[in-house]
Design a protein around this motif. Structure first.
Motif, PDB file in Angstrom:
ATOM      1  N   SER A 127       0.831  -1.207   0.000  1.00 49.14           N
ATOM      2  CA  SER A 127       0.000   0.000   0.000  1.00 49.14           C
ATOM      3  C   SER A 127       0.867   1.260   0.000  1.00 49.14           C
ATOM      4  N   ARG A 128       1.962   1.229   0.747  1.00 50.09           N
ATOM      5  CA  ARG A 128       2.831   2.412   0.792  1.00 50.09           C
ATOM      6  C   ARG A 128       3.444   2.686  -0.575  1.00 50.09           C
ATOM      7  N   MET A 129       3.871   1.627  -1.256  1.00 48.77           N
ATOM      8  CA  MET A 129       4.398   1.801  -2.605  1.00 48.77           C
ATOM      9  C   MET A 129       3.300   2.271  -3.556  1.00 48.77           C
ATOM     10  N   SER A 130       2.085   1.782  -3.359  1.00 43.98           N
ATOM     11  CA  SER A 130       0.974   2.228  -4.205  1.00 43.98           C
ATOM     12  C   SER A 130       0.769   3.730  -4.078  1.00 43.98           C
ATOM     13  N   ARG A 131       0.804   4.229  -2.860  1.00 43.29           N
ATOM     14  CA  ARG A 131       0.674   5.678  -2.657  1.00 43.29           C
ATOM     15  C   ARG A 131       1.830   6.422  -3.322  1.00 43.29           C
ATOM     16  N   LEU A 132       3.020   5.830  -3.260  1.00 37.93           N
ATOM     17  CA  LEU A 132       4.176   6.424  -3.928  1.00 37.93           C
ATOM     18  C   LEU A 132       3.945   6.479  -5.439  1.00 37.93           C
ATOM     19  N   PHE A 133       3.404   5.404  -6.014  1.00 41.48           N
ATOM     20  CA  PHE A 133       3.102   5.389  -7.446  1.00 41.48           C
ATOM     21  C   PHE A 133       2.145   6.533  -7.804  1.00 41.48           C
ATOM     22  N   ALA A 134       1.206   6.815  -6.923  1.00 34.89           N
ATOM     23  CA  ALA A 134       0.232   7.877  -7.186  1.00 34.89           C
ATOM     24  C   ALA A 134       0.850   9.263  -7.045  1.00 34.89           C
ATOM     25  N   GLN A 135       1.840   9.416  -6.166  1.00 35.57           N
ATOM     26  CA  GLN A 135       2.379  10.741  -5.840  1.00 35.57           C
ATOM     27  C   GLN A 135       3.596  11.133  -6.657  1.00 35.57           C
ATOM     28  N   SER A 136       4.376  10.174  -7.118  1.00 32.25           N
ATOM     29  CA  SER A 136       5.668  10.472  -7.717  1.00 32.25           C
ATOM     30  C   SER A 136       5.558  10.837  -9.195  1.00 32.25           C
ATOM     31  N   VAL A 137       5.971  12.052  -9.511  1.00 29.18           N
ATOM     32  CA  VAL A 137       6.033  12.490 -10.906  1.00 29.18           C
ATOM     33  C   VAL A 137       7.091  11.688 -11.659  1.00 29.18           C
ATOM     34  N   SER A 138       8.179  11.354 -10.978  1.00 26.49           N
ATOM     35  CA  SER A 138       9.268  10.611 -11.606  1.00 26.49           C
ATOM     36  C   SER A 138       8.832   9.208 -12.000  1.00 26.49           C
ATOM     37  N   ILE A 139       8.072   8.537 -11.145  1.00 29.82           N
ATOM     38  CA  ILE A 139       7.601   7.186 -11.466  1.00 29.82           C
ATOM     39  C   ILE A 139       6.638   7.240 -12.648  1.00 29.82           C
ATOM     40  N   ARG A 140       5.733   8.216 -12.634  1.00 29.35           N
ATOM     41  CA  ARG A 140       4.799   8.355 -13.760  1.00 29.35           C
ATOM     42  C   ARG A 140       5.578   8.582 -15.063  1.00 29.35           C
ATOM     43  N   LYS A 141       6.581   9.450 -15.008  1.00 35.70           N
ATOM     44  CA  LYS A 141       7.377   9.721 -16.210  1.00 35.70           C
ATOM     45  C   LYS A 141       8.124   8.470 -16.661  1.00 35.70           C
ATOM     46  N   ALA A 142       8.638   7.685 -15.719  1.00 35.96           N
ATOM     47  CA  ALA A 142       9.362   6.470 -16.087  1.00 35.96           C
ATOM     48  C   ALA A 142       8.462   5.508 -16.861  1.00 35.96           C
ATOM     49  N   PHE A 143       7.205   5.376 -16.420  1.00 37.89           N
ATOM     50  CA  PHE A 143       6.314   4.444 -17.113  1.00 37.89           C
ATOM     51  C   PHE A 143       5.784   5.019 -18.426  1.00 37.89           C
ATOM     52  N   THR A 144       5.584   6.327 -18.503  1.00 38.47           N
ATOM     53  CA  THR A 144       5.193   6.894 -19.799  1.00 38.47           C
ATOM     54  C   THR A 144       6.374   6.857 -20.768  1.00 38.47           C
ATOM     55  N   ASP A 145       7.595   7.067 -20.272  1.00 39.76           N
ATOM     56  CA  ASP A 145       8.773   6.921 -21.127  1.00 39.76           C
ATOM     57  C   ASP A 145       8.914   5.479 -21.614  1.00 39.76           C
ATOM     58  N   LEU A 146       8.665   4.521 -20.726  1.00 37.42           N
ATOM     59  CA  LEU A 146       8.710   3.117 -21.121  1.00 37.42           C
ATOM     60  C   LEU A 146       7.689   2.843 -22.213  1.00 37.42           C
ATOM     61  N   THR A 147       6.496   3.418 -22.087  1.00 38.05           N
ATOM     62  CA  THR A 147       5.472   3.259 -23.113  1.00 38.05           C
ATOM     63  C   THR A 147       5.966   3.808 -24.440  1.00 38.05           C
ATOM     64  N   ALA A 148       6.512   5.018 -24.412  1.00 35.01           N
ATOM     65  CA  ALA A 148       6.994   5.649 -25.643  1.00 35.01           C
ATOM     66  C   ALA A 148       8.138   4.843 -26.260  1.00 35.01           C
ATOM     67  N   ASP A 149       9.110   4.451 -25.438  1.00 35.85           N
ATOM     68  CA  ASP A 149      10.287   3.742 -25.944  1.00 35.85           C
ATOM     69  C   ASP A 149       9.940   2.352 -26.476  1.00 35.85           C
ATOM     70  N   SER A 150       8.822   1.798 -26.015  1.00 36.27           N
ATOM     71  CA  SER A 150       8.399   0.458 -26.431  1.00 36.27           C
ATOM     72  C   SER A 150       7.446   0.478 -27.618  1.00 36.27           C
ATOM     73  N   GLY A 151       7.108   1.669 -28.100  1.00 34.30           N
ATOM     74  CA  GLY A 151       6.119   1.745 -29.171  1.00 34.30           C
ATOM     75  C   GLY A 151       4.718   1.489 -28.680  1.00 34.30           C
ATOM     76  N   GLY A 152       4.470   1.734 -27.393  1.00 36.95           N
ATOM     77  CA  GLY A 152       3.135   1.516 -26.829  1.00 36.95           C
ATOM     78  C   GLY A 152       2.149   2.569 -27.301  1.00 36.95           C
ATOM     79  N   VAL A 153       0.873   2.212 -27.300  1.00 37.86           N
ATOM     80  CA  VAL A 153      -0.152   3.171 -27.724  1.00 37.86           C
ATOM     81  C   VAL A 153      -0.827   3.859 -26.548  1.00 37.86           C
ATOM     82  N   CYS A 154      -0.785   3.226 -25.357  1.00 36.52           N
ATOM     83  CA  CYS A 154      -1.524   3.784 -24.228  1.00 36.52           C
ATOM     84  C   CYS A 154      -0.885   3.346 -22.920  1.00 36.52           C
ATOM     85  N   CYS A 155      -0.907   4.250 -21.937  1.00 32.79           N
ATOM     86  CA  CYS A 155      -0.495   3.930 -20.573  1.00 32.79           C
ATOM     87  C   CYS A 155      -1.569   4.443 -19.629  1.00 32.79           C
TER      88      CYS A 155
END
Length: 199
Positions: A127-155
Protein backbone atom coordinates in the motif's frame (compact mmCIF):
# COMPACT_ATOMS: atom_id res chain seq x y z
CA UNK A 1 -6.30 -6.34 1.33
CA UNK A 2 -4.00 -3.40 0.68
CA UNK A 3 -3.78 -0.98 -2.21
CA UNK A 4 -2.52 -2.32 -5.55
CA UNK A 5 -1.88 0.71 -7.75
CA UNK A 6 -0.09 0.24 -11.02
CA UNK A 7 0.68 1.39 -14.54
CA UNK A 8 -0.74 -0.58 -17.46
CA UNK A 9 1.02 -0.26 -20.82
CA UNK A 10 -0.68 -1.40 -24.03
CA UNK A 11 1.35 -2.25 -27.10
CA UNK A 12 1.27 -4.31 -30.26
CA UNK A 13 2.40 -7.91 -29.68
CA UNK A 14 5.40 -7.46 -31.96
CA UNK A 15 6.81 -4.88 -29.52
CA UNK A 16 6.77 -7.08 -26.39
CA UNK A 17 10.44 -8.05 -26.62
CA UNK A 18 11.41 -4.37 -26.93
CA UNK A 19 9.22 -3.45 -23.94
CA UNK A 20 10.80 -6.14 -21.75
CA UNK A 21 14.31 -5.11 -22.82
CA UNK A 22 13.49 -1.49 -21.91
CA UNK A 23 12.04 -2.64 -18.56
CA UNK A 24 15.29 -4.52 -17.91
CA UNK A 25 17.21 -1.26 -18.44
CA UNK A 26 15.35 0.13 -15.40
CA UNK A 27 16.75 -2.64 -13.17
CA UNK A 28 19.58 -1.94 -10.70
CA UNK A 29 23.03 -2.20 -12.33
CA UNK A 30 24.09 -5.02 -10.02
CA UNK A 31 21.98 -8.15 -10.24
CA UNK A 32 21.16 -9.92 -6.98
CA UNK A 33 19.49 -12.84 -8.80
CA UNK A 34 20.60 -15.20 -11.58
CA UNK A 35 19.52 -14.13 -15.09
CA UNK A 36 16.08 -15.28 -16.21
CA UNK A 37 15.73 -16.73 -19.71
CA UNK A 38 12.40 -16.02 -21.38
CA UNK A 39 11.03 -17.37 -24.66
CA UNK A 40 8.10 -15.29 -25.91
CA UNK A 41 5.15 -16.72 -27.87
CA UNK A 42 6.63 -15.61 -31.22
CA UNK A 43 9.96 -17.27 -30.44
CA UNK A 44 11.94 -14.18 -29.33
CA UNK A 45 14.35 -14.98 -26.51
CA UNK A 46 15.47 -12.60 -23.79
CA UNK A 47 17.61 -12.73 -20.67
CA UNK A 48 16.16 -10.52 -17.92
CA UNK A 49 17.52 -9.42 -14.51
CA UNK A 50 14.28 -10.47 -12.78
CA UNK A 51 12.60 -13.58 -11.41
CA UNK A 52 9.30 -15.21 -12.33
CA UNK A 53 7.30 -16.46 -9.34
CA UNK A 54 10.54 -15.74 -7.40
CA UNK A 55 12.42 -18.37 -9.40
CA UNK A 56 15.12 -18.12 -12.07
CA UNK A 57 14.26 -21.23 -14.08
CA UNK A 58 13.83 -20.61 -17.85
CA UNK A 59 10.27 -19.67 -18.87
CA UNK A 60 8.72 -20.66 -22.21
CA UNK A 61 5.59 -18.60 -22.87
CA UNK A 62 4.60 -20.46 -26.06
CA UNK A 63 1.55 -22.01 -24.41
CA UNK A 64 0.87 -19.39 -21.74
CA UNK A 65 -1.42 -16.38 -21.89
CA UNK A 66 0.55 -14.48 -19.23
CA UNK A 67 4.08 -13.99 -17.93
CA UNK A 68 4.65 -12.98 -14.31
CA UNK A 69 7.81 -11.11 -13.33
CA UNK A 70 9.13 -9.95 -9.96
CA UNK A 71 11.20 -6.82 -10.54
CA UNK A 72 13.19 -4.21 -8.71
CA UNK A 73 13.36 -0.93 -10.64
CA UNK A 74 15.33 2.31 -10.43
CA UNK A 75 13.61 5.71 -10.55
CA UNK A 76 14.99 9.25 -10.61
CA UNK A 77 14.58 11.14 -7.37
CA UNK A 78 11.75 13.59 -6.81
CA UNK A 79 10.20 14.87 -3.58
CA UNK A 80 7.93 11.84 -3.13
CA UNK A 81 10.80 9.39 -3.72
CA UNK A 82 13.13 11.30 -1.39
CA UNK A 83 10.56 11.05 1.40
CA UNK A 84 9.97 7.36 0.65
CA UNK A 85 13.74 6.72 0.75
CA UNK A 86 14.08 8.67 4.00
CA UNK A 87 11.36 6.71 5.79
CA UNK A 88 11.61 3.27 4.14
CA UNK A 89 15.35 2.86 3.84
CA UNK A 90 16.43 2.46 0.21
CA UNK A 91 19.49 4.69 -0.09
CA UNK A 92 19.60 6.82 -3.26
CA UNK A 93 22.53 6.15 -5.58
CA UNK A 94 25.13 8.78 -6.47
CA UNK A 95 23.47 9.22 -9.87
CA UNK A 96 20.28 10.42 -8.21
CA UNK A 97 18.20 7.27 -8.58
CA UNK A 98 16.58 5.07 -5.97
CA UNK A 99 15.73 1.37 -6.11
CA UNK A 100 12.10 0.37 -5.55
CA UNK A 101 10.93 -3.22 -5.32
CA UNK A 102 9.16 -5.41 -5.57
CA UNK A 103 7.31 -4.06 -8.57
CA UNK A 104 5.32 -6.94 -10.00
CA UNK A 105 4.86 -7.09 -13.77
CA UNK A 106 2.13 -9.14 -15.44
CA UNK A 107 2.41 -9.44 -19.21
CA UNK A 108 -0.91 -10.45 -20.81
CA UNK A 109 -0.24 -11.45 -24.38
CA UNK A 110 -3.91 -10.78 -25.15
CA UNK A 111 -4.93 -7.88 -22.92
CA UNK A 112 -8.28 -7.63 -21.18
CA UNK A 113 -9.07 -4.31 -22.86
CA UNK A 114 -8.25 -5.37 -26.42
CA UNK A 115 -7.18 -8.93 -27.36
CA UNK A 116 -5.19 -7.59 -30.32
CA UNK A 117 -2.89 -5.74 -27.92
CA UNK A 118 -0.52 -7.01 -25.23
CA UNK A 119 -0.50 -5.36 -21.81
CA UNK A 120 2.44 -4.90 -19.47
CA UNK A 121 0.93 -4.24 -16.04
CA UNK A 122 3.42 -2.99 -13.44
CA UNK A 123 1.95 -2.79 -9.95
CA UNK A 124 3.22 -1.96 -6.50
CA UNK A 125 3.73 -4.68 -3.91
CA UNK A 126 2.50 -2.71 -0.88
CA UNK A 127 0.00 0.00 0.00
CA UNK A 128 2.83 2.41 0.79
CA UNK A 129 4.40 1.80 -2.60
CA UNK A 130 0.97 2.23 -4.21
CA UNK A 131 0.67 5.68 -2.66
CA UNK A 132 4.18 6.42 -3.93
CA UNK A 133 3.10 5.39 -7.45
CA UNK A 134 0.23 7.88 -7.19
CA UNK A 135 2.38 10.74 -5.84
CA UNK A 136 5.67 10.47 -7.72
CA UNK A 137 6.03 12.49 -10.91
CA UNK A 138 9.27 10.61 -11.61
CA UNK A 139 7.60 7.19 -11.47
CA UNK A 140 4.80 8.36 -13.76
CA UNK A 141 7.38 9.72 -16.21
CA UNK A 142 9.36 6.47 -16.09
CA UNK A 143 6.31 4.44 -17.11
CA UNK A 144 5.19 6.89 -19.80
CA UNK A 145 8.77 6.92 -21.13
CA UNK A 146 8.71 3.12 -21.12
CA UNK A 147 5.47 3.26 -23.11
CA UNK A 148 6.99 5.65 -25.64
CA UNK A 149 10.29 3.74 -25.94
CA UNK A 150 8.40 0.46 -26.43
CA UNK A 151 6.12 1.75 -29.17
CA UNK A 152 3.13 1.52 -26.83
CA UNK A 153 -0.15 3.17 -27.72
CA UNK A 154 -1.52 3.78 -24.23
CA UNK A 155 -0.49 3.93 -20.57
CA UNK A 156 -3.07 3.91 -17.80
CA UNK A 157 -2.67 4.50 -14.08
CA UNK A 158 -4.95 1.94 -12.45
CA UNK A 159 -5.90 1.79 -8.77
CA UNK A 160 -7.15 -1.78 -9.18
CA UNK A 161 -10.35 -1.14 -7.21
CA UNK A 162 -12.76 -0.41 -10.06
CA UNK A 163 -12.19 3.35 -9.96
CA UNK A 164 -11.76 5.06 -13.35
CA UNK A 165 -8.29 4.71 -14.83
CA UNK A 166 -6.18 7.79 -15.53
CA UNK A 167 -4.84 8.01 -19.09
CA UNK A 168 -1.16 9.08 -18.90
CA UNK A 169 -0.04 8.43 -22.48
CA UNK A 170 -1.98 8.01 -25.69
CA UNK A 171 -0.78 7.59 -29.27
CA UNK A 172 2.53 9.34 -28.81
CA UNK A 173 1.49 12.09 -26.39
CA UNK A 174 1.45 12.45 -22.59
CA UNK A 175 -2.04 13.39 -21.44
CA UNK A 176 -4.03 13.68 -18.21
CA UNK A 177 -7.54 12.36 -18.77
CA UNK A 178 -9.83 9.99 -16.91
CA UNK A 179 -11.79 7.10 -18.32
CA UNK A 180 -15.38 8.19 -17.53
CA UNK A 181 -14.44 11.84 -18.15
CA UNK A 182 -15.73 14.10 -20.95
CA UNK A 183 -13.15 12.97 -23.52
CA UNK A 184 -13.44 9.25 -22.74
CA UNK A 185 -16.88 8.54 -21.24
CA UNK A 186 -16.05 4.82 -21.18
CA UNK A 187 -13.36 2.34 -22.20
CA UNK A 188 -14.96 1.87 -25.61
CA UNK A 189 -14.33 5.55 -26.37
CA UNK A 190 -10.68 5.15 -25.35
CA UNK A 191 -10.21 2.01 -27.44
CA UNK A 192 -11.68 3.79 -30.47
CA UNK A 193 -8.58 6.04 -30.48
CA UNK A 194 -6.14 3.10 -30.70
CA UNK A 195 -4.84 2.17 -34.16
CA UNK A 196 -5.30 -1.28 -35.63
CA UNK A 197 -2.76 -3.49 -33.83
CA UNK A 198 -1.66 -5.00 -37.14
CA UNK A 199 -0.62 -1.64 -38.66
Amino acid sequence: MGLTYGYDIYLRPRHVARALAKLAEMAPPTRAVPPLEITLPGGDRLVLPFTSHFESEPVDCAADSTLELDTSLMFGLDDALREYARTCGPEPEEGGRVQIGYVYATIRFESFLHPGYTSVECWAATSRMSRLFAQSVSIRKAFTDLTADSGGVCCLFDTGDGAPEQVCWLNGEPIHETVSGPRFPDRRALLATWPDPET
